[in-house]
Design an enzyme around this catalytic site. Structure first.
Site, mmCIF file in Angstrom:
data_model
loop_
_atom_site.group_PDB
_atom_site.id
_atom_site.type_symbol
_atom_site.label_atom_id
_atom_site.label_comp_id
_atom_site.label_asym_id
_atom_site.label_seq_id
_atom_site.Cartn_x
_atom_site.Cartn_y
_atom_site.Cartn_z
ATOM 1 N N GLU B 281 -26.326 3.153 6.461
ATOM 2 C CA GLU B 281 -27.136 3.766 7.506
ATOM 3 C C GLU B 281 -26.982 3.036 8.834
ATOM 4 O O GLU B 281 -26.914 3.668 9.891
ATOM 5 C CB GLU B 281 -28.604 3.792 7.069
ATOM 6 C CG GLU B 281 -29.434 4.764 7.870
ATOM 7 C CD GLU B 281 -30.610 5.341 7.082
ATOM 8 O OE1 GLU B 281 -30.599 5.266 5.845
ATOM 9 O OE2 GLU B 281 -31.509 5.874 7.733
ATOM 10 N N GLU B 284 -23.822 4.146 10.211
ATOM 11 C CA GLU B 284 -23.943 5.519 10.723
ATOM 12 C C GLU B 284 -24.636 5.512 12.083
ATOM 13 O O GLU B 284 -24.212 6.206 13.005
ATOM 14 C CB GLU B 284 -24.730 6.358 9.719
ATOM 15 C CG GLU B 284 -24.790 7.838 10.050
ATOM 16 C CD GLU B 284 -25.733 8.610 9.118
ATOM 17 O OE1 GLU B 284 -26.345 7.984 8.223
ATOM 18 O OE2 GLU B 284 -25.858 9.825 9.293
ATOM 19 N N CYS B 301 -34.637 8.284 3.432
ATOM 20 C CA CYS B 301 -34.857 7.807 2.063
ATOM 21 C C CYS B 301 -36.119 8.362 1.431
ATOM 22 O O CYS B 301 -36.278 8.317 0.218
ATOM 23 C CB CYS B 301 -34.871 6.282 2.016
ATOM 24 S SG CYS B 301 -35.666 5.543 3.417
ATOM 25 N N SER B 321 -30.201 11.083 9.026
ATOM 26 C CA SER B 321 -29.078 10.363 8.433
ATOM 27 C C SER B 321 -28.571 11.111 7.208
ATOM 28 O O SER B 321 -29.353 11.672 6.446
ATOM 29 C CB SER B 321 -29.547 8.967 8.026
ATOM 30 O OG SER B 321 -28.688 8.426 7.058
ATOM 31 N N LYS B 360 -39.559 11.829 -5.832
ATOM 32 C CA LYS B 360 -38.250 11.426 -6.350
ATOM 33 C C LYS B 360 -37.875 12.258 -7.570
ATOM 34 O O LYS B 360 -36.694 12.430 -7.883
ATOM 35 C CB LYS B 360 -38.246 9.935 -6.720
ATOM 36 C CG LYS B 360 -38.273 9.013 -5.505
ATOM 37 C CD LYS B 360 -36.882 8.722 -4.962
ATOM 38 C CE LYS B 360 -36.890 7.827 -3.744
ATOM 39 N NZ LYS B 360 -36.780 8.530 -2.473
ATOM 40 N N GLU B 363 -36.328 15.042 -5.984
ATOM 41 C CA GLU B 363 -35.050 14.651 -5.388
ATOM 42 C C GLU B 363 -33.959 14.566 -6.463
ATOM 43 O O GLU B 363 -32.849 15.050 -6.271
ATOM 44 C CB GLU B 363 -35.203 13.296 -4.689
ATOM 45 C CG GLU B 363 -33.902 12.780 -4.098
ATOM 46 C CD GLU B 363 -34.040 11.366 -3.549
ATOM 47 O OE1 GLU B 363 -35.032 11.096 -2.856
ATOM 48 O OE2 GLU B 363 -33.145 10.544 -3.811
ATOM 49 N N GLU B 368 -27.761 19.359 -4.325
ATOM 50 C CA GLU B 368 -26.906 18.765 -3.278
ATOM 51 C C GLU B 368 -26.505 17.322 -3.612
ATOM 52 O O GLU B 368 -25.567 16.794 -3.046
ATOM 53 C CB GLU B 368 -27.608 18.765 -1.922
ATOM 54 C CG GLU B 368 -27.933 20.134 -1.343
ATOM 55 C CD GLU B 368 -29.314 20.636 -1.766
ATOM 56 O OE1 GLU B 368 -29.812 20.203 -2.815
ATOM 57 O OE2 GLU B 368 -29.884 21.457 -1.034
ATOM 58 N N CYS B 505 -43.974 3.552 0.962
ATOM 59 C CA CYS B 505 -43.819 3.792 -0.481
ATOM 60 C C CYS B 505 -44.861 3.061 -1.314
ATOM 61 O O CYS B 505 -45.178 3.489 -2.425
ATOM 62 C CB CYS B 505 -42.424 3.386 -0.939
ATOM 63 S SG CYS B 505 -41.149 4.090 0.095
#
Lengths: 178, 596, 597
Positions: B281, B284, B301, B321, B360, B363, B368, B505
């Site tokens: 990241e 990036e 994230c 990102s 999550k 996720e 994807e 988190c």
């Protein structure tokens, strides 16, 4: 949609745009839902979505409002409301089988509307016509001493009337009425 | 400093501050008035009527959570009449509630159960019709059980006021009121971001995470699988609470040992992948900075934030990102790099993640994120589920000898550890980006400006004369306000961190329930959990992601370099606009202050 | 009018419309044209007079002749005999027992109006509600002009305080004080609201007031806006009142056109406008804070108070909410003065109150009487007493929020405090008369069923508690009452009263607790003896053939379950095991030979 309905829908859209510019767009919500129901007879999901997007009100909020107020129909209501009396006298005289006949003939469950928009099937509490049980009420008219055949005949009468009306309107249009 | 006023509680006079409610004053004085729908971070409902008190001069009882104190007020909190009324109110709730405490996930940890016990309900006077609703198991992450709902409204307020997702509403009315998404659509098809904050604030089991413990126990007993597990930074900082320990204890070593005892062959650490994420990241970000790419760049994230992005802010997709989250990166390198290294068929790897997060679960199932026909992570369990599994297997997490994680995906820098706290990702990224960009060591690597529980934090750092402006938001409501600023002025920031949950988190939807004397989302708890991670960072010798030797090895042996084609294949993803489209009320978007 | 021979006033209120008043009028007008005398008469329409059982109504002047119960065939007769031949048709004139003079000049010789004092309803039945000129002719907007040109806001508030007017929606809070609290707030953005969400079943005071005289409500609100410093008024009205909504819309249009609403009213610096917001079928929206939430486009759920709406109301701004009837009194107070107003009524309750008298009473309809009038005067005087020779049993005041008062309370003077002391409430004005044929337990159950259905669901005591009360009451009326049920109802009821969030919950147990208090024996009979002395609860009834049965067999023919047996000309009998208590035999018997036992 009829010409009248299309005009009214356009008016609703204009009202929504005006509400957007108000300091409190949400205070126009119930008024707009009333107008939507005037056009469609109930609150279609697509319309509620459109109201949500235009007025920037979350869909869940609109759903909470639409379900809170008893005035709003969330399902389409047919032109004729068929209420089968489920009071004790009627029950004993076979109301249950009248209900089954109707479910089969109309092809809907209780509380639902036929796809042609003609009939909504409901159960009713005692209609007070126990002497002619079993009884069903269509709009304001009471029909008693029913059996399967009679029930279907009555339904067909309404269907015929609706078809005749439709063809009369169609004929008018074909005759070039403005 | 306002003048104190005098109130009387149960015949004793007290001096208190004005401009507060009876409940707030009573709490400070040590009178704990029972309550159910009240939560200090949410608007006042006054709905449950459990917190009723008698105020002299008022004909009826008043809700202490809502009624303001005034000079000379005489209050009674515990008369026999009040106790009877409260008892009857709780009984009325119980009379419309399933009677299955013994088999309920919240047995022993349920606010309704605690209240019923404290009221001393021994007999039922008013039993009658009970509501019957289907459970909604459609979502990967959060399930609903409306029969257990006591209509406190906390979930609706949390979802709307704090998270600005507005997925839930109370629908219908009176005895038929139910909490649901719009149109009663299944949660899995709704605008829900799976953040799980509804679970955190729910006093009963009306909201729960989708439970995979059965399936996991089965798979753990399958000898044909290679069982690999990773766990998030925030899990180690909070799992002790599920075992009765104080919040803020770092149970990393004990957790690793327990997971091994549970049957995992390899225990890795998500913090390793956090370092990996920073490598990708930060690179990036610098690439965008130097080649005129889309700025501000926004972190990716947080899975709840990702779902929120696709539904509410599809116009900002170019800003986000392309990096996967640490959990997904870990899953990807597990089934490629690790599998190759150990000569294991990746299809035989059971990749499990213990997460503080419910999103999550959503996720891990995203198509994807698949690669080579596989999911990076096969099963996600929350901190709560893991705690239950450990207890159920008879493992004594509290007293077990701590152990170390496995190589090559186990060691981590301090920067990886602080990912769990709000601002942690930003701080970790700055530590690496600064050094990559300037070639110099960043001396003050603790970036205070992005630490703490303020809803939106701003800071800046100068790299080689260039001022880089950063912002951090936690909770989707704060994210909403921050992103509105970005829409107004895209040049205001260069780099933004967004965490879907309040506190970051550490406050995730999968964390242990609040203990008996604390409340959900207690700020002190969140601070303590975050502090455990900051202390962990301080204690490590390696504190920068790019200094992690196993990460360096990973690049040397497999990924080649950050943003390489291999990295892009396994460590990056893409997003697209999704339905239902999220709508945020206009006046909420433009609020200038933080949400609470 | 000078050149017209007759002035005809046709009542165009909803009650008369249901009795085909429009059709009658159209026929009448045809008759006029047939005789070619239509240019000799002036036709007016008025809002509801209140004599709903006697509609359609026609008043002919000069002569103050009050015609009622008109049928289409009466039109030619009235035209021919009265208008052309000059002889009023006496068989169609409403006759009453006594001669009272007060409303003689307007409504003619009728005791129904004679005992009333119509202040809020002063123009109903007198003016055409759709013509602002009619309102102006009755001193309309004169109060507004006086307020804007001669009084400061503070003076207006003082006048309202001095009048002693209390909120007519039911709570009875001193109106002037409410105005003062709202005026005191410094926020420049304030709102004035009219609560026209009249939801009590059996109440139609507000509807009639708006249908008959919408401008008085507007005028009251504009004056209120001036007094507290507000620019915007909102009328929140039920969607179930389309005629009232239509009349309000017209009135607002006309008022704007004439300069009574809008910018710079009557040339002063004061600007005020009024908007209509529709309700959508939620009784709870009559509660202030629920109403505010409804206007804000949310679910109509109340919130705890404080903060009170006068401090933080609509959109968080200071808001003044008053009921329709309260607003209707304001112009009168300004023109005729607080001193005059405060001389009407009792020491604590000034002015008049409109009641919707219904149930087992001869004359049902709207009555407006000075506070302090006794229940007896209303029920037996104006109401004409109990018909069919039945005995008075109780009067229910205040709708589903109120209590049932038995005979010993008939001499209670109507005011807020005395009704509360008797165990009921004033409420918005519903008054239902009950005779010996009504079961008090069923009555209580009926009201709880209503409040249960209308409960918003927010707070536990109301949402769950009224449901449990309803279940207990239903069991009792079905003959499944258990010992301890009355005590449970009392325990639940008292808790719900004291712990509920809003007035709906707080008053939902009132009908139950007051019937238990005043008619406990009926409850005990239902539970222990499985008996309903009013013979209303069918589960507790037996239908028994009496000795005077002639054996005609009518009952046997109509029985849907063949429970009746017997031969022709012999006494029949009903098998109680088969009988489903539908009552068809009872209705069919022409000899009263079947008794409900």
């Amino acid at each position: 949609m009829t010409q009248n309905q299309t005009e009214k829908l356009q008016a609703i859209r204009e009202a929504m745009q005006a509400a957007r510019n108000d300091a409190h767009p949400e205070s126009h919500l119930i008024g707009i839902l009333h107008k939507v129901q005037e056009v469609f007879g109930y609150l279609p999901r697509e319309m509620m979505d459109e109201v949500a997007q235009t007025l920037e009100i979350p869909t869940a909020h609109i759903w909470g409002v639409a379900t809170f107020y008893h005035y709003f129909n969330l399902e389409p209501i047919g032109r004729h409301v068929v209420s089968v009396c489920m009071g004790t006298a009627c029950y004993v005289k076979g109301a249950a089988s009248v209900l089954e006949t109707l479910k089969k003939e109309l092809g809907v469950e209780v509380g639902k509307t036929t796809s042609d928009g003609l009939f909504t099937l409901q159960e009713a509490r005692c209609l007070g016509a126990c002497g002619i049980a079993p009884v069903m009420m269509i709009d304001e008219k009471i029909y008693g001493q029913l059996d399967s055949k009679k029930t279907v005949d009555i339904i067909n009468q309404y269907r015929k009337a609706a078809a005749e009306e439709k063809s009369a309107v169609g004929a008018e249009t074909r005759r070039g009425k403005p | 400093m306002s003048r104190l006023i005098t109130i009387t509680i149960n015949d004793k006079p007290y001096q208190v501050e004005p401009n507060q409610t009876i409940m707030q004053a009573a709490d400070k004085l040590g009178f704990h008035i029972p309550r159910l729908c009240y939560h200090p971070k949410l608007s006042i409902e006054g709905a449950c009527r459990v917190c009723i008190v008698e105020v002299e001069g008022m004909k009826n009882y008043v809700a202490s959570c809502a009624f303001p104190v005034s000079d000379g007020m005489k209050i009674r909190t515990n008369t026999q009449a009040l106790r009877t009324a409260r008892r009857d109110i709780i009984e009325l709730i119980l009379d419309n509630h399933p009677q299955d405490c013994h088999t309920c996930e919240r047995d022993g940890n349920c606010e309704l159960q605690r209240l019923a016990a404290s009221m001393g309900i021994r007999a039922r006077h008013f039993e009658g019709e009970r509501k019957r609703y289907e459970k909604d198991l459609s979502s990967e992450a959060v399930i609903r059980d409306p029969e257990k709902c006591i209509l406190c409204g906390r979930c609706v307020r949390m979802c709307s006021e704090i998270q600005q997702v507005h997925n839930l509403t109370q629908a219908h009315r009176g005895f038929h009121t139910v909490v649901m998404p719009a149109y009663n659509m299944p949660m899995g098809e709704s605008v829900c971001t799976a953040c799980g904050q509804c679970i955190n604030v729910c006093p009963t089991a009306a909201f729960l995470e989708k439970n995979y413990t059965q399936e996991l126990f089965e798979k753990l007993n399958d000898p044909n699988l290679v069982k690999v597990v990773q766990f998030a930074p925030s899990v180690r900082a909070a799992i002790g609470e599920a075992f009765g320990l104080e919040p803020g204890l770092n149970m990393e070593g004990q957790l690793i040992a327990s997971l091994r005892k549970l049957g995992f062959d390899y225990v890795f650490d998500t913090q390793f992948a956090a370092d990996l994420t920073i490598m990708e990241e930060a690179s990036e970000f610098l690439e965008r900075l130097q080649s005129g790419g889309v700025l501000p760049m926004i972190t990716s994230c947080s899975s709840a934030w990702m779902k929120c992005l696709e539904q509410f802010y599809p116009d900002l997709i170019p800003n986000v990102s392309t990096c996967k989250s640490p959990m997904s990166m870990q899953g990807a390198v597990t089934k490629t790099y690790f599998a190759k290294k150990k000569k294991i068929d990746p299809r035989k790897i059971l990749s499990v993640a213990v997460m503080c997060c419910t999103a999550k679960k959503y996720e891990a199932a995203r198509p994807e994120l698949m690669f080579d026909g596989m999911r990076g992570v096969d099963i996600v369990v929350t901190t709560r589920e893991a705690a239950w599994m450990i207890k159920s297997a008879g493992i004594d997490l509290v007293n077990i000898q701590p152990e170390e994680p496995d190589h090559p995906l186990g060691i981590s820098s301090g920067a990886g550890a602080i990912f769990g706290a709000t601002g942690g990702v930003m701080e970790a990224a700055i530590r690496t980006a600064y050094e990559l960009y300037t070639g110099e060591t960043l001396v003050d690597i603790e970036v205070e400006a992005v630490r703490g529980l303020k809803g939106i934090k701003e800071g800046s750092i100068v790299m080689d004369g260039k001022e880089i402006r950063v912002a951090v938001a936690h909770g989707l409501g704060n994210a909403c306000r921050l992103l509105e600023r970005v829409r107004q002025d895209p040049s205001r920031y260069h780099f933004i961190e967004i965490m879907g949950c309040p506190g970051g988190c550490v406050g995730g939807g999968g964390q242990p329930y609040a203990q008996i004397n604390s409340i959900p989302l207690d700020d002190e708890n969140l601070r303590k959990r975050a502090q455990a991670l900051y202390d962990l960072d301080k204690a490590k010798t390696i504190r920068r992601s790019h200094d992690n030797p196993d990460v360096q090895k990973l690049y040397k042996e497999f990924l080649q370099s950050p943003l390489s084609p291999v990295s892009h294949q396994y460590l990056h993803t893409h997003y697209k606009a999704k339905t239902p489209v999220g709508i945020i009320p206009r006046n909420e978007r433009t609020l200038s202050g933080d949400s609470k | 009018m000078a050149d017209k021979q007759y002035k005809l006033t046709f009542c165009d209120g909803s009650g008369c419309l249901k009795n085909h008043a429009r059709e009658f009028r159209q026929l009448f007008e045809e008759e006029l044209r047939r005789h070619q005398i239509q240019q000799n008469v002036q036709i007016h329409l008025s809002g509801c007079l209140g004599m709903c059982t006697k509609g359609p109504i026609l008043i002919v002047n000069p002569g103050y002749i009050l015609y009622g119960n008109l049928r289409s065939e009466d039109a030619p007769e009235i035209v021919q005999e009265h208008l052309i031949n000059g002889k009023p048709v006496s068989r169609l004139i409403i006759q009453e027992d006594h001669l009272y003079n007060r409303f003689f000049r307007i409504f003619g010789d009728s005791e129904f109006f004679g005992r009333q004092m119509r202040i809020a309803l002063r123009n109903c039945g007198v003016i055409d509600p759709e013509k602002i000129d009619d309102y102006l002719a009755m001193r309309g907007y004169e109060a507004l002009a006086k307020v804007l040109t001669e009084m400061t806001p503070q003076q207006v508030i003082e006048e309202v305080k001095k009048s002693g007017l209390r909120g007519r929606g039911g709570a009875g809070f001193p109106t002037g004080l409410k105005w003062e609290y709202t005026a005191k707030q410094s926020d420049p953005e304030k709102y004035v609201i009219c609560n026209a969400d009249e939801g009590d079943p059996g109440a139609f005071m507000d509807r009639s007031a708006i249908e008959g005289d919408p401008h008085t409500v507007l005028e009251g609100m504009i004056i209120g806006g001036y007094a507290i410093g507000s620019r915007q008024g909102i009328i929140y009205i039920r969607a179930e009142y389309p005629l009232a909504v239509q009349r309000l819309k017209k009135a607002i249009e006309d008022a704007r056109r004439e300069g009574f609403l809008g910018e710079r009213i009557l040339g002063t610096d004061f600007s005020f406008d009024i908007r209509i917001c529709l309700g959508a079928g939620a009784f709870v929206c009559g509660e202030e804070t629920a109403l505010i939430h409804s206007i804000e486009g949310a679910r109509g759920m109340p919130r705890p108070r404080p903060p009170y709406p006068s401090v933080s109301g609509l959109f968080g701004k200071p808001t003044l909410i008053n009921n329709v009837e309260t607003w209707a009194n304001i112009p009168v107070i300004i023109i005729d003065g607080a001193d005059w107003f405060s001389r009407i009524g009792t020491a604590t309750s000034k002015g008049t109150k409109v009641f919707a008298l219904a149930g087992k009473v001869r004359n049902t309809g709207l009555v407006e009487v000075p506070m302090g009038t006794t229940l007896r005067d209303i029920i037996f005087g104006i109401g004409g007493g109990i018909p069919n020779g039945k005995k008075f049993k109780a009067v229910q005041t205040g709708g589903p929020s109120g209590g049932c008062l038995p005979e010993k309370y008939l001499d209670t003077q109507i005011d807020y405090e005395s009704l509360a002391k008797a165990g009921s409430i004033m409420g918005s004005g519903g008054m239902i008369v009950i005779d010996e044929d009504s079961c008090m337990v069923r009555m209580a159950r009926f009201f709880v069923e209503f409040t249960q259905d209308e409960s918003c669901g927010k707070c536990t005591p109301c949402r769950e508690g009224t449901k449990r009360m309803l279940e207990i009451l239903t069991r009792i009326t079905r003959g499944q009452g258990k010992p301890g049920d009355i005590e449970k109802l009392e325990r639940l009821g008292t808790m719900i009263q004291k712990a509920s969030l809003c007035g709906l919950g707080q008053s939902a147990p009132n009908p139950v607790l007051s019937t238990i208090r005043n008619f406990r024996e009926e409850y005990e009979e239902h539970i222990h003896q499985k008996k309903c002395r009013a013979h209303e609860c069918t589960a507790l009834l037996s239908f028994v053939v009496q000795d005077n049965c002639v054996g005609c067999g009518a009952c046997k023919r109509v029985c849907p379950v063949n429970a009746v047996s017997g031969n022709r000309k012999e006494k029949h009998s009903i098998n109680p095991n088969l009988c489903i208590k539908c009552g068809q035999c009872y209705d069919a018997c022409k000899f009263n030979a079947i008794a409900k036992v």
